[in-house]
Design an enzyme around this catalytic site. Structure first.
Site, PDB file in Angstrom:
ATOM      1  N   CYS A 119     -15.788  -5.146   8.334  1.00  0.00           N
ATOM      2  CA  CYS A 119     -14.783  -4.394   9.195  1.00  0.00           C
ATOM      3  C   CYS A 119     -15.546  -3.184   9.690  1.00  0.00           C
ATOM      4  O   CYS A 119     -15.210  -2.399  10.523  1.00  0.00           O
ATOM      5  CB  CYS A 119     -13.539  -3.814   8.464  1.00  0.00           C
ATOM      6  N   HIS A 252     -11.130   2.208  12.329  1.00  0.00           N
ATOM      7  CA  HIS A 252     -10.905   0.887  11.992  1.00  0.00           C
ATOM      8  C   HIS A 252      -9.375   0.639  11.675  1.00  0.00           C
ATOM      9  O   HIS A 252      -8.832   1.649  10.952  1.00  0.00           O
ATOM     10  CB  HIS A 252     -11.757   0.174  10.760  1.00  0.00           C
ATOM     11  N   ASN A 282      -5.108  -6.171  11.298  1.00  0.00           N
ATOM     12  CA  ASN A 282      -6.535  -5.837  11.006  1.00  0.00           C
ATOM     13  C   ASN A 282      -7.360  -6.892  11.705  1.00  0.00           C
ATOM     14  O   ASN A 282      -7.622  -8.011  11.176  1.00  0.00           O
ATOM     15  CB  ASN A 282      -6.601  -5.735   9.634  1.00  0.00           C
TER      16      ASN A 282
HETATM   17  O1  UT7 Z   1     -10.273  -4.147   6.856  1.00  0.00           O
HETATM   18  C1  UT7 Z   1     -10.761  -3.883   5.484  1.00  0.00           C
HETATM   19  C2  UT7 Z   1     -10.162  -2.694   4.824  1.00  0.00           C
HETATM   20  N1  UT7 Z   1      -8.690  -3.114   4.093  1.00  0.00           N
HETATM   21  C3  UT7 Z   1      -7.995  -2.257   3.862  1.00  0.00           C
HETATM   22  O2  UT7 Z   1      -8.088  -1.202   4.095  1.00  0.00           O
HETATM   23  C4  UT7 Z   1      -6.933  -2.779   3.131  1.00  0.00           C
HETATM   24  C5  UT7 Z   1      -6.691  -1.616   2.195  1.00  0.00           C
HETATM   25  N2  UT7 Z   1      -5.266  -1.888   1.412  1.00  0.00           N
HETATM   26  C6  UT7 Z   1      -4.016  -1.780   1.752  1.00  0.00           C
HETATM   27  O3  UT7 Z   1      -3.855  -1.617   2.767  1.00  0.00           O
HETATM   28  C7  UT7 Z   1      -3.010  -1.978   0.681  1.00  0.00           C
HETATM   29  O4  UT7 Z   1      -3.476  -1.960  -0.365  1.00  0.00           O
HETATM   30  C8  UT7 Z   1      -2.133  -3.260   0.776  1.00  0.00           C
HETATM   31  C9  UT7 Z   1      -1.296  -3.123   2.275  1.00  0.00           C
HETATM   32  C10 UT7 Z   1      -3.001  -4.376   0.876  1.00  0.00           C
HETATM   33  C11 UT7 Z   1      -1.103  -3.329  -0.293  1.00  0.00           C
HETATM   34  O5  UT7 Z   1      -0.272  -2.254  -0.306  1.00  0.00           O
HETATM   35  P1  UT7 Z   1       0.125  -1.439  -1.748  1.00  0.00           P
HETATM   36  O6  UT7 Z   1       1.007  -0.503  -1.360  1.00  0.00           O
HETATM   37  O7  UT7 Z   1      -1.045  -0.879  -2.272  1.00  0.00           O
HETATM   38  O8  UT7 Z   1       0.871  -2.560  -2.291  1.00  0.00           O
HETATM   39  P2  UT7 Z   1       0.581  -3.142  -3.720  1.00  0.00           P
HETATM   40  O9  UT7 Z   1      -0.544  -4.267  -3.866  1.00  0.00           O
HETATM   41  O10 UT7 Z   1       0.673  -2.288  -4.543  1.00  0.00           O
HETATM   42  O11 UT7 Z   1       1.736  -4.037  -3.935  1.00  0.00           O
HETATM   43  C12 UT7 Z   1       3.322  -3.520  -4.182  1.00  0.00           C
HETATM   44  C13 UT7 Z   1       3.962  -4.803  -4.456  1.00  0.00           C
HETATM   45  C14 UT7 Z   1       3.674  -5.580  -5.298  1.00  0.00           C
HETATM   46  O12 UT7 Z   1       4.727  -6.153  -6.241  1.00  0.00           O
HETATM   47  P3  UT7 Z   1       4.928  -5.280  -7.496  1.00  0.00           P
HETATM   48  O13 UT7 Z   1       3.983  -5.780  -8.579  1.00  0.00           O
HETATM   49  O14 UT7 Z   1       5.177  -4.048  -7.347  1.00  0.00           O
HETATM   50  O15 UT7 Z   1       6.546  -5.904  -8.114  1.00  0.00           O
HETATM   51  C15 UT7 Z   1       3.245  -6.869  -4.607  1.00  0.00           C
HETATM   52  O16 UT7 Z   1       3.297  -8.124  -5.338  1.00  0.00           O
HETATM   53  O17 UT7 Z   1       4.476  -5.053  -3.330  1.00  0.00           O
HETATM   54  C16 UT7 Z   1       4.177  -6.859  -3.453  1.00  0.00           C
HETATM   55  N3  UT7 Z   1       3.622  -7.280  -2.239  1.00  0.00           N
HETATM   56  C17 UT7 Z   1       4.431  -7.864  -1.098  1.00  0.00           C
HETATM   57  N4  UT7 Z   1       5.810  -8.060  -1.160  1.00  0.00           N
HETATM   58  C18 UT7 Z   1       6.084  -8.537   0.054  1.00  0.00           C
HETATM   59  C19 UT7 Z   1       2.382  -7.478  -1.939  1.00  0.00           C
HETATM   60  N5  UT7 Z   1       2.281  -8.148  -0.642  1.00  0.00           N
HETATM   61  C20 UT7 Z   1       3.397  -8.238  -0.345  1.00  0.00           C
HETATM   62  C21 UT7 Z   1       4.140  -8.835   0.832  1.00  0.00           C
HETATM   63  N6  UT7 Z   1       5.559  -8.940   1.150  1.00  0.00           N
HETATM   64  N7  UT7 Z   1       3.110  -9.203   2.070  1.00  0.00           N
END
Ligand code: UT7
Length: 325
Positions: A119, A252, A282
């Site tokens: 990225c 980005h 993204n």
């Molecule tokens: O391009 C390279 C750079 N990439 C990035 O910059 C990505 C950086 N990271 C992010 O943008 C975020 O960390 C994510 C969008 C990937 C995730 O967001 P988050 O707020 O960190 O969520 P999380 O991983 O803490 O997940 C929270 C909850 C989890 O459930 P529990 O464990 O709290 O019950 C996940 O299982 O959300 C759940 N979850 C979803 N629920 C519905 C994860 N993905 C999904 C989904 N739909 N698609």
């Protein structure tokens, strides 16, 4: 007289197939995977993304972005003496997507190669092309970010497959007596390779290892917000500029929360941040030139403005380019 490089044209392309979060959620529901428009919008700001048709490769998207960029610069492809394509989803193992693009453009003879910095690929590619123009190794460069990330997504992993999309963006960079690109700042730290990777590789006619994207989202998020601020401050210092002088931050486009956090740390209002993540998702190396071209074509980004382009991603890699349009 010192040589600089200047952006003289931009272009971009999104494949026509657009999937809203609801479209994607319906497809995932058929496999028993639960997600929702509400979750995706709240956690990422993404509302829709584009996916290329199966037969369409990164070089095809790159071609569609390159043509309007060349037209905007008033150049024919035959005048381009350097093509740099940033991609992590190349058409082939080799030759480079840049060589394939060169041929599709009907050009020959100039240098053409790919840059692989995930990225951060576009800011890496832009600073390499800038350096080559400054030294006289090139005069007219085409710098492209092109990706078909849909090919490497695991549609059984809801934590990643809702985040990415396909597309391409291009800029023409030409030698000039006035800057242009003022400064760049590139970094990598390979110890973080595992937090965002596609670990598979080709060996003995087979794909060994997992060929789909793996990401520790929270680890990437934490690193991203820190390095984007440090790199912004570093590139501004190199050019003797301050954050207050920035007309547009073009980061980005990974997650609206990362964009908001970077803007806040630099004390910039969101009205100075180009946002396309809502409509594009993204698109990795394509996201910055896609956002730049969208802003220029909308008439928001205009000549004379100070632009800060910032990338961050797999590697771990990050970097910035500061330029006067
Ligand atoms: O391009 C390279 C750079 N990439 C990035 O910059 C990505 C950086 N990271 C992010 O943008 C975020 O960390 C994510 C969008 C990937 C995730 O967001 P988050 O707020 O960190 O969520 P999380 O991983 O803490 O997940 C929270 C909850 C989890 O459930 P529990 O464990 O709290 O019950 C996940 O299982 O959300 C759940 N979850 C979803 N629920 C519905 C994860 N993905 C999904 C989904 N739909 N698609």
């Amino acid at each position: 007289m010192r040589r600089y490089s200047r952006v003289t044209g931009t272009g971009s392309y999104l494949p026509p197939r657009r999937l809203t979060n609801d479209d994607l959620a319906r497809q995932l529901a058929e496999k028993g995977i639960e997600t929702s428009d509400e979750w995706i919008v709240e956690r990422t700001g993404i509302k829709a993304r584009h996916f290329a048709a199966p037969e369409v490769c990164s070089s095809d998207l790159a071609l569609q972005a390159a043509r309007p960029a060349l037209a905007a610069a008033g150049l024919d492809a035959s005048q381009i003496d350097l093509i740099v394509v940033a991609t992590s989803t190349p058409d082939m193992v080799f030759p480079s997507t840049a060589c394939l693009l060169q041929h599709k453009l009907g050009a020959e003879g100039g240098a053409a190669f790919d840059v692989q910095a995930v990225c951060s690929g576009f800011v890496y590619a832009l600073s390499v092309a800038d350096a080559m123009i400054q030294t006289g190794a090139a005069n007219k460069a085409l710098v492209v970010g092109a990706e078909v990330f849909s090919r490497i997504l695991d549609f059984n992993d809801r934590t990643t497959c809702v985040l990415f999309g396909d597309g391409a963006g291009a800029v023409v960079l030409e030698a000039s007596e006035t800057p242009g690109i003022l400064a760049s700042d590139l970094h990598a730290d390979g110890k973080h390779a595992g937090i965002l990777c596609v670990p598979g590789h080709v060996s003995g006619g087979k794909v060994l290892g997992d060929p789909l994207l793996k990401m520790d989202g929270q680890a990437v998020f934490k690193l991203a917000v820190g390095v984007l601020e440090t790199s912004a401050r570093a590139v501004l210092a190199k050019a003797d500029k301050t954050a207050a002088e920035i007309d547009w931050l073009i980061p980005h486009q990974a997650n609206i929360r990362i964009l908001q956090s970077t803007a806040k740390r630099l004390k910039l209002g969101m009205d100075k941040v180009m946002v396309t993540v809502d409509q594009h998702g993204n698109t990795s190396a394509a996201s910055i030139p896609l956002a730049l071209d969208a802003g220029i074509r909308a008439g928001s980004i205009v000549p004379g403005q100070l632009l800060l382009l910032e990338g961050v991603g797999g590697g771990f890699t990050w970097g910035s380019v500061l330029l006067n349009l």
